[in-house]
Structures are given as C-alpha cells and as structure tokens.
Motif scaffolding. Structure first.
Motif, mmCIF file in Angstrom:
data_model
loop_
_atom_site.group_PDB
_atom_site.id
_atom_site.type_symbol
_atom_site.label_atom_id
_atom_site.label_comp_id
_atom_site.label_asym_id
_atom_site.label_seq_id
_atom_site.Cartn_x
_atom_site.Cartn_y
_atom_site.Cartn_z
ATOM 1 N N HIS A 191 0.833 -1.204 0.000
ATOM 2 C CA HIS A 191 0.000 0.000 0.000
ATOM 3 C C HIS A 191 0.870 1.258 0.000
ATOM 4 N N GLN A 192 2.061 1.172 0.584
ATOM 5 C CA GLN A 192 2.988 2.311 0.529
ATOM 6 C C GLN A 192 3.294 2.662 -0.925
ATOM 7 N N GLN A 193 3.538 1.633 -1.731
ATOM 8 C CA GLN A 193 3.844 1.876 -3.149
ATOM 9 C C GLN A 193 2.630 2.474 -3.867
ATOM 10 N N THR A 194 1.460 1.915 -3.597
ATOM 11 C CA THR A 194 0.220 2.429 -4.213
ATOM 12 C C THR A 194 0.033 3.914 -3.884
ATOM 13 N N CYS A 195 0.243 4.253 -2.621
ATOM 14 C CA CYS A 195 0.011 5.638 -2.192
ATOM 15 C C CYS A 195 1.079 6.575 -2.740
ATOM 16 N N ARG A 196 2.319 6.081 -2.824
ATOM 17 C CA ARG A 196 3.392 6.890 -3.412
ATOM 18 C C ARG A 196 3.017 7.252 -4.853
ATOM 19 N N ASP A 197 2.535 6.270 -5.597
ATOM 20 C CA ASP A 197 2.132 6.505 -6.994
ATOM 21 C C ASP A 197 0.958 7.481 -7.064
ATOM 22 N N ARG A 198 -0.010 7.303 -6.175
ATOM 23 C CA ARG A 198 -1.188 8.181 -6.210
ATOM 24 C C ARG A 198 -0.817 9.621 -5.882
ATOM 25 N N ALA A 201 0.922 11.365 -8.637
ATOM 26 C CA ALA A 201 -0.032 11.772 -9.675
ATOM 27 C C ALA A 201 -1.024 12.805 -9.144
ATOM 28 N N GLU A 202 -0.723 13.350 -7.946
ATOM 29 C CA GLU A 202 -1.576 14.357 -7.298
ATOM 30 C C GLU A 202 -2.988 13.859 -7.039
ATOM 31 N N LEU A 203 -3.094 12.568 -6.745
ATOM 32 C CA LEU A 203 -4.390 11.982 -6.387
ATOM 33 C C LEU A 203 -4.443 11.737 -4.888
#
Ligand code: ZN
Ligand code: FE
Length: 256
Positions: A191-198, A201-203
């Motif tokens: 989830h850390q990776q998912t959130c880093r990506d989001r 992307a300013e999401l």
C-alpha cells in the motif's frame, strides 16, 4: 450519488456528497473550496455535517451560511458554530435527503462524532473526521486510549466494504509508522507503493475501506502478536488492546 474530496489548507479534505442537484459537506474548515465546487457543478448546499470542534473542521461554517439552504449538524457536547442541530450518537438524521447514522467516537476530542451513510446496493460511506485515518488514528487531545480504542472498535463493526473518508491526507506518514510497527506486514509495503504513486499523480489516497484498514492500520491491529510485541518494546504496560493502542499513540507522537 457522488463523493468528492475537496482539498483544503495543506492536508485537509472537505468531503462533499451530492446527487447532481443538492450537496452536503463535512467539516468545512474553509468556505472557498466548497464555494468553488458548488459553483462549478451547479449544486445547492443543503446541509453541513461537523465531526468535532477544531477550527480546521469548522472555520468555514459561518462563512457558508449565505449559501446554505439547510441545517448544520454537529456534536452536542462541543462548542461549534451556532445555530446547529446537536447530535450525540445513536440517532439517525436526514441531511439534504441523505440519511446518516451518528456514532459517538470520543478520543481525539471529548464529543467527536462520526457519520455513516448507507445506501441500498452501495458501500456505506463513513465520515470519521480525525478519529480514524488511513493507517492511523487521531491524537488523543481530550480523550483516553481506552476511549479511542472503544471508538475505533465501534467503527470497525461497520461492514468491511465501508468507504473510510478521513479528514486528512496523512496516509504516507502513517504508513511509514505502520511499517516500523510491523516490518513484516506485506500489505503495508504494497500500500505504501500504491500511495506513493497516487500522490505523485496528485491523487488522494482516500477513501480507504475498513477491510484495507484492518490489514494495514496498527491502531486496529492491537491484538496482533507482532503489534503487541512492538508496543511492549515501546513501553506498553500490558497486552490489553487499550494499553497497546496507548503505547502506539505515544510512539507515533515521537516518530519521525
Ligand atoms: Zn481535529
Ligand atoms: Fe483536523
């Protein structure tokens, strides 16, 4: 039904729920993001929900009165802008045609409440203010670890698909802490990776779900042996869930 997170200040979210015509907002600390969202979508502001008295959640309430077509709901036991309809938990309210169940969740503040909207066929939507964050929980400004633990358990009793709409974008720093508590928790790492990506992307990382929170949020995992052991190492006096939660909360306050 549409659910939108309006960014405010540096890391707040003002949640908006609307049906294309009527909207309600939760914890409007600032009126500007709300005005812009109403204007750009052609919506009428039909209700305001307040979870607790802190200014970053209430600062825009009075400034929105000129466009507000309905009531302000807020915790009975806290000082929030008046006039408002007091709620204490246990009741069901009608806000702009949306039904909400009110849940008493003391801990961050003494009178903090949460609101749940259950629509047939959709996942319930939980507005939990500063009580439950993704991968974390609020600071104990006015309540105890015992109260916060009971409050979080009350929220966890909701269906696992419940959408968790927290009032702050604290997820990445909370996940860093969660990884320190449970270095072997692979769901936290993923989830850390998912959130880093989001975030790149300013999401928003929100809403989360209760199912995910039960896997990544150390404050909901006080029964897990690894979490208990980590809390013990940080000074938890016993293995009771409230003692574990209290030790985690103190540790998080010092955590960089
Ligand atoms: Zn707060
Ligand atoms: Fe806040």
């Amino acid at each position: 039904m549409n659910l939108i997170a309006l960014p405010a200040f540096t890391d707040n979210y003002i949640w908006m729920l609307h049906d294309g015509r009527r909207a309600l907002v939760v914890d409007p600390g600032d009126d500007q993001p709300v005005r812009q969202a109403l204007q750009s979508r052609g919506l009428e502001l039909a209700a305001i929900l307040v979870t607790h008295h802190h200014p970053d959640h209430t600062g825009g309430v009075d400034d929105l009165r000129d466009v507000l077509q309905g009531p302000v709901f807020g915790p009975a036991n806290e000082r929030i802008p008046t006039p408002s309809v007091p709620v204490t938990g246990g009741e069901t309210i009608d806000a702009a045609g949306f039904e909400f169940e009110v849940i008493d969740v003391p801990g961050h503040t003494a009178g903090h409440v949460a609101y749940v909207h259950r629509a047939l066929g959709d996942a319930p939507i939980l507005f939990c203010g500063d009580t439950l964050f993704s991968a974390g929980c609020g600071r104990l400004f006015e309540g105890t670890a015992v109260q916060m633990h009971a409050s979080l358990q009350r929220l966890c009793a909701l269906p696992s698909e419940t959408l968790v709409c927290c009032a702050h974008e604290y997820t990445e720093s909370n996940l860093r802490f969660a990884a320190a508590v449970e270095p072997d928790n692979l769901v936290v790492r993923e989830h850390q990776q998912t959130c880093r990506d989001r975030r790149a992307a300013e999401l928003s990382t929100l809403p989360s779900t209760l199912a995910l929170e039960c896997q990544i949020n150390p404050f909901l995992r006080c029964r897990e042996p690894a979490v208990r052991a980590a809390a013990r190492a940080q000074g938890a006096l016993d293995d009771s869930e409230a003692a574990v939660l209290g030790a985690l909360r103190d540790w998080k306050n010092r955590f960089k």
